[in-house]
Design a protein around this motif. Sequence first.
Motif, PDB file in Angstrom:
ATOM      1  N   ASP A  19       3.658  47.422  36.823  1.00 56.72           N
ATOM      2  CA  ASP A  19       4.030  48.451  35.769  1.00 56.72           C
ATOM      3  C   ASP A  19       2.907  48.070  34.706  1.00 56.72           C
ATOM      4  O   ASP A  19       3.115  47.309  33.686  1.00 56.72           O
ATOM      5  CB  ASP A  19       5.299  48.251  35.053  1.00 56.72           C
ATOM      6  CG  ASP A  19       6.006  49.164  34.348  1.00 56.72           C
ATOM      7  OD1 ASP A  19       4.905  50.010  33.691  1.00 56.72           O
ATOM      8  OD2 ASP A  19       6.903  49.608  34.032  1.00 56.72           O
ATOM      9  N   SER A  21       2.456  49.653  32.014  1.00 51.22           N
ATOM     10  CA  SER A  21       2.780  49.752  30.635  1.00 51.22           C
ATOM     11  C   SER A  21       3.347  48.506  29.952  1.00 51.22           C
ATOM     12  O   SER A  21       3.510  48.612  29.083  1.00 51.22           O
ATOM     13  CB  SER A  21       3.895  50.824  30.467  1.00 51.22           C
ATOM     14  OG  SER A  21       5.036  50.359  31.162  1.00 51.22           O
ATOM     15  N   LYS A  22       3.540  47.681  30.851  1.00 45.31           N
ATOM     16  CA  LYS A  22       3.971  46.198  30.266  1.00 45.31           C
ATOM     17  C   LYS A  22       2.872  45.272  29.991  1.00 45.31           C
ATOM     18  O   LYS A  22       1.711  45.414  30.727  1.00 45.31           O
ATOM     19  CB  LYS A  22       4.654  45.455  31.424  1.00 45.31           C
ATOM     20  CG  LYS A  22       6.185  46.133  31.787  1.00 45.31           C
ATOM     21  CD  LYS A  22       6.997  46.501  30.252  1.00 45.31           C
ATOM     22  CE  LYS A  22       8.273  47.190  30.792  1.00 45.31           C
ATOM     23  NZ  LYS A  22       8.982  47.304  29.420  1.00 45.31           N
TER      24      LYS A  22
END
Length: 349
Positions: A19, A21-22
């Motif tokens: 992910d 976005s992390k």
Amino acid sequence: AARGNQLQPSEARATLQVDESKALGIKAVIETDMTDIGTGSYTVFSQVAADLLGLPIDHVEMKLGDSALPPASGSGGSWGAASAGSGVYLACEQLREMLAEKVGLYPDNIQLDNGQIKKTGEHALTAMEAAKKSGQSFADSTIDKLSQTTGLSLSGQSASQEYDFDNTESYALADVVADYDEQKITAKGQIKPGKNGKSHRQASFGANFAEVAVHKVTGEIRVKRMTGAFAAGRILNHKTATSQCYGGMVFGIGSALMEEVIHDKHDGRLCNHDLAEYHVPVNADVPQLDVILVEEDDPYTNPMHIKGIGETAIAGAAAAIANAIYNAVGVRVYDFPITLDKLLAEMPE
């Protein structure tokens, strides 16, 4: 105070997936149909997953309360954290074993820390593992039989050439997971009552202390302060556990002094079926509450050594108040709630 500790069948699914976005490029998704009724399930399960997978807690997505998810114990009976939590624990433990096999380590010497995979310590080879590694002439069928008996995988600890922990301190967890199909890895954890539940009587324990004042003319009762000390195995989160104990002690005040279901003696219907006439404690009825969480380790309960605590705080709380009233005015009441009519006739002059 004592409250029996029970383990209920529970399952959970844990997924590690890339992910971007992390901050660490990866997140954990934990799924179980356990509910959170305000007792802190979202928080403590996220803590368990974050601890085992070496991720910040904001990298854990917790999904609860959907019957399409793996079935768990549900909330109630003071068994939620221990039962559903053990399912989460075992699912994350299975992920650790899969990652260890992927990078050529063992479950006991893989360390997941802040999104990195590291090697810690040395694994002591069993005779079976040593024979496999050195190519000794164990029959394949014998090794397969031993593997099935122990539940261990003997095939995964031949280190992949791309993961060399002797020359590299760590590898990014996100990069390792990216090598899997669909850039994610999933495992399921399951727990159910076993031999310990039959061989050992299990309970959480506590002690309740109450100070009350009784008006010498009217018999009105005021709880001045209460203290509770409770032992419930390993405490996952002191704030949420303390909050549950506060609630249990307030339940005790209600049970001792005001809560009463009244039935119509002719037809059995409930006469006080709403909160206007079924009285429960309000802020003015609740004094300063102090909770002491007593350290305890109970290895016979579940993989995390935890026990239920919410209802342990209820057990004995009302009795402590009744004892305090007896100490104050010498009147022993055996029928809850302790209302004025049960005191006045026996009150000393």
